[in-house]
Design an enzyme around this catalytic site. Structure first.
Site, mmCIF file in Angstrom:
data_model
loop_
_atom_site.group_PDB
_atom_site.id
_atom_site.type_symbol
_atom_site.label_atom_id
_atom_site.label_comp_id
_atom_site.label_asym_id
_atom_site.label_seq_id
_atom_site.Cartn_x
_atom_site.Cartn_y
_atom_site.Cartn_z
ATOM 1 N N ARG A 154 -12.690 -2.003 3.000
ATOM 2 C CA ARG A 154 -11.465 -0.943 2.271
ATOM 3 C C ARG A 154 -11.785 -0.252 2.164
ATOM 4 O O ARG A 154 -12.682 0.735 2.556
ATOM 5 C CB ARG A 154 -11.462 -1.764 0.618
ATOM 6 C CG ARG A 154 -12.537 -2.175 -0.379
ATOM 7 C CD ARG A 154 -13.101 -0.811 0.183
ATOM 8 N NE ARG A 154 -13.002 0.051 -1.018
ATOM 9 C CZ ARG A 154 -12.786 1.219 -0.642
ATOM 10 N NH1 ARG A 154 -14.816 1.262 -0.743
ATOM 11 N NH2 ARG A 154 -12.770 2.243 -1.859
ATOM 12 N N GLY A 155 -10.960 1.305 2.291
ATOM 13 C CA GLY A 155 -9.882 2.439 2.454
ATOM 14 C C GLY A 155 -9.450 3.421 3.365
ATOM 15 O O GLY A 155 -10.423 1.657 4.490
ATOM 16 N N ALA A 156 -8.485 3.884 3.928
ATOM 17 C CA ALA A 156 -8.073 3.775 4.357
ATOM 18 C C ALA A 156 -8.863 4.071 6.144
ATOM 19 O O ALA A 156 -8.833 3.064 6.789
ATOM 20 C CB ALA A 156 -7.187 5.427 4.427
ATOM 21 N N ARG A 201 -2.778 -5.791 5.771
ATOM 22 C CA ARG A 201 -2.939 -5.571 4.404
ATOM 23 C C ARG A 201 -1.272 -4.690 4.825
ATOM 24 O O ARG A 201 -1.354 -3.721 5.422
ATOM 25 C CB ARG A 201 -3.394 -4.276 3.718
ATOM 26 C CG ARG A 201 -5.143 -5.391 3.588
ATOM 27 C CD ARG A 201 -5.961 -4.427 2.410
ATOM 28 N NE ARG A 201 -5.046 -3.614 0.899
ATOM 29 C CZ ARG A 201 -5.816 -3.427 0.214
ATOM 30 N NH1 ARG A 201 -7.213 -2.274 1.081
ATOM 31 N NH2 ARG A 201 -5.774 -2.528 -0.683
ATOM 32 N N GLN A 210 -13.604 -0.239 -8.492
ATOM 33 C CA GLN A 210 -14.661 0.188 -7.116
ATOM 34 C C GLN A 210 -15.336 1.622 -7.825
ATOM 35 O O GLN A 210 -16.150 1.991 -7.178
ATOM 36 C CB GLN A 210 -13.879 1.228 -5.752
ATOM 37 C CG GLN A 210 -12.404 -0.191 -5.031
ATOM 38 C CD GLN A 210 -11.140 -0.622 -5.606
ATOM 39 O OE1 GLN A 210 -11.155 -0.830 -7.659
ATOM 40 N NE2 GLN A 210 -10.220 -1.499 -5.197
ATOM 41 N N ASP A 242 -4.682 7.267 0.670
ATOM 42 C CA ASP A 242 -4.211 6.114 1.644
ATOM 43 C C ASP A 242 -2.970 6.680 2.445
ATOM 44 O O ASP A 242 -3.335 5.825 3.493
ATOM 45 C CB ASP A 242 -3.732 5.063 0.975
ATOM 46 C CG ASP A 242 -4.942 4.544 0.835
ATOM 47 O OD1 ASP A 242 -5.780 4.290 -1.284
ATOM 48 O OD2 ASP A 242 -5.906 3.072 0.883
ATOM 49 N N ASN A 248 -2.421 6.668 -3.555
ATOM 50 C CA ASN A 248 -4.155 6.477 -3.472
ATOM 51 C C ASN A 248 -4.149 5.425 -4.446
ATOM 52 O O ASN A 248 -2.835 4.686 -5.078
ATOM 53 C CB ASN A 248 -4.272 8.026 -3.930
ATOM 54 C CG ASN A 248 -5.835 7.323 -3.947
ATOM 55 O OD1 ASN A 248 -6.388 6.738 -2.910
ATOM 56 N ND2 ASN A 248 -6.673 7.942 -5.041
ATOM 57 N N LYS A 249 -5.143 5.112 -5.305
ATOM 58 C CA LYS A 249 -5.370 3.838 -5.633
ATOM 59 C C LYS A 249 -4.427 3.976 -6.947
ATOM 60 O O LYS A 249 -4.671 5.031 -7.367
ATOM 61 C CB LYS A 249 -6.403 4.139 -6.161
ATOM 62 C CG LYS A 249 -7.095 2.764 -6.960
ATOM 63 C CD LYS A 249 -6.879 1.126 -6.625
ATOM 64 C CE LYS A 249 -7.472 0.933 -4.931
ATOM 65 N NZ LYS A 249 -7.046 -0.138 -4.139
#
Lengths: 341, 341
Positions: free
Chosen positions: B46-48, B84, B189, B230, B239-240
């Site tokens: 995960r993570g852009a 996603r 996370q 993101d 973002n998150k």
């Protein structure tokens, strides 16, 4: 059935074990000071008004256990009183039953007198919550969505609830509400308890993580935030950690912020800086159930409460009526009410 | 070792399974499109920026699996691209490797060409993060405490990290930092990944719940909030979930708010309202590991991201330098940089 009550057949405090909710709805009996203190510290019973009742019942248990030994009685009472540091109500409940026990004149009658006082205290709590519900209901309109944090509900009191009592009051007045419950990390009282008791009562409840409050408040769908309080000083409301951030976010998005709390929660001799905030065990953040949440080596900051300055609060609902700014004047009114009691 | 990399012996993507951290530090091999898509959807990777690499490697897997069948290749590539919805980088990584595969001229060479491009992309990511670290380090002073949300670290990229790369850059420049990591519900996370990788690198890390950010920012101890992104549109940083609330709280407490993100994160043709936000499964809030967190009957709102308007952002660190308000002008600069590439 009340969240906690005296079981006269088994001589103990019969209470809902809230650490098992929402999976299991089970009651447990605390028939010793030890078991009651454990229940308080493990949050099997929690919430300021429920702790007041627990404190009073604790004096009954202490009297039964001490069997006339005054030194032992005092030591046991002290253990109940200091089971949790921030909740003023716990100590207040202890004080009240203790005075009744002392007035009884003789160790033989102490337990009986303390019990009568504890029962009075419980009945008063329920009546007070219903009064708050009726006053607070006027702040809500039919169709409103209300956001709440932690559990200031039936399960935090003897019955009916403070913040959630306001929602119940509105519902009894025929108003349909939607409720957004913040999860309330790290112990998840919002997820586990608030959703549980509101669903039981037929409310429309949506669960969010604490971190979603910002976007939900920005959406314009929330008419009001309503929370409870563990202690209210001259200048601030102490409540579950996260309340302060939520109050800031409500202010930013112009959503009114309401606190519901009985007069026993007020402590006007204190300022926010005088109140020690309980720091809870680091394991609450290191584990998620049986699953590791973070490495052992990490530092943890885990305060149980925070202080929300009154300038972020739009109204405080008490059993005597609704308080609003200017707060100096409002607190003077509270001072008068407290003297009348 | 990189967060993800091609295993040429076993023909697959070798990656850290981040769902097992911090308990277990285990790598897993995705040698089919199916297993890679599963790894993306379950957030094993995960993570852009890491997703960009995963997207590129996915094209390699698709080419190997399709064995020259063009229709099958396209369908497999499409599965990777749409694994996603919100992460623009995933699709971008796919595009880049896909173009290389097409230029290769013939299905026999598609996999090889896509792999060479994926490797280039990974090397660029690491170089870019180091450049961001070096630019961003100037925003931090020796002794500063920095708050961060989610994991925009080594584990979110091929290596080094974006937001945490900025902290690493400052550390390499001899500045000692303390870090406050927000837990980042519901997938934690911050607790699981950020604390893990920063402790590995010898940082002083304190874990808090998301709901504690308000009081920690009020304490005056936090010099700056640094987060990743993101996607960045003309008007907002995606973002998150929780980033928006944190940015509001930083503003209220006058703590500068910095975003670290490579130019690939920018999508200047879009505005915030054009971006669909992924809503994730309700089970993420209903369970805590194997323990019930809330009753099944409750509604759940579980957006994966939120949009923070640029007016709440003080600076954006990119590999080309640090951007600041006025944002119209800054975004025009980004537009020029993007054309140069």
């Amino acid at each position: 059935m009340r969240t906690l009550q005296w079981d006269s057949r088994r001589n103990g405090v019969d209470l809902v074990d809230q650490t098992l909710l929402p999976s299991e709805s089970k009651r447990t009996l605390c028939s010793t000071v030890d078991s009651l203190v454990e229940a308080i510290q493990m949050l099997r019973v929690r919430g300021a008004p429920a702790l007041e009742a627990a404190g009073a019942y604790g004096v009954v248990l202490a009297a039964l256990e001490a069997q006339g030994d005054g030194g032992r009685f005092d030591a046991l009472v002290e253990r109940v009183r200091t089971a949790r540091p921030t909740a003023v109500n716990l100590a207040r409940g202890v004080e009240r039953a203790l005075e009744a026990a002392r007035r009884a004149g003789g160790p033989g009658k102490a337990a009986e007198a303390a019990l009568a006082e504890a029962e009075r205290l419980c009945d008063e709590d329920v009546a007070r919550n219903r009064a708050m519900g009726s006053h607070g209901a006027r702040l809500l309109k039919d169709g409103d969505t209300v956001m709440t944090h932690c559990n200031a509900g039936r399960l935090a009191t003897v019955d009916y609830g403070t913040a959630l009592g306001v929602l119940r009051g509105a519902k009894e007045a025929g108003k349909h509400l939607k409720v957004v419950a913040c999860e309330t990390r790290p112990l998840n009282q919002g997820a586990r308890l608030t959703t549980y008791e509101l669903l039981e009562d037929g409310f429309d409840v949506t669960l969010i993580t604490d971190s979603m409050a910002g976007v939900v408040l920005r959406s314009g769908r929330v008419a009001r935030v309503v929370v409870g309080a563990d202690r209210i000083t001259r200048d601030a409301v102490f409540n579950k950690i996260g309340t302060y951030g939520l109050a800031c976010l409500a202010k930013v998005h112009k959503v009114p912020f309401t606190v519901a709390a009985p007069l026993t929660t007020f402590d006007l001799e204190l300022r926010a800086r005088d109140v020690p905030v309980e720091e809870r065990n680091r394991s609450e953040l290191l584990w998620l159930g049986s699953k590791k949440n973070a490495p052992d080596e990490v530092r943890v900051f885990n305060p149980a409460f925070d202080a929300t300055p009154l300038k972020l609060v739009n109204s405080i609902v008490t059993e005597k009526g609704v308080l609003q700014a200017p707060w100096g004047k409002a607190m003077a009114r509270v001072g008068k009410w407290l003297k009348q009691r």
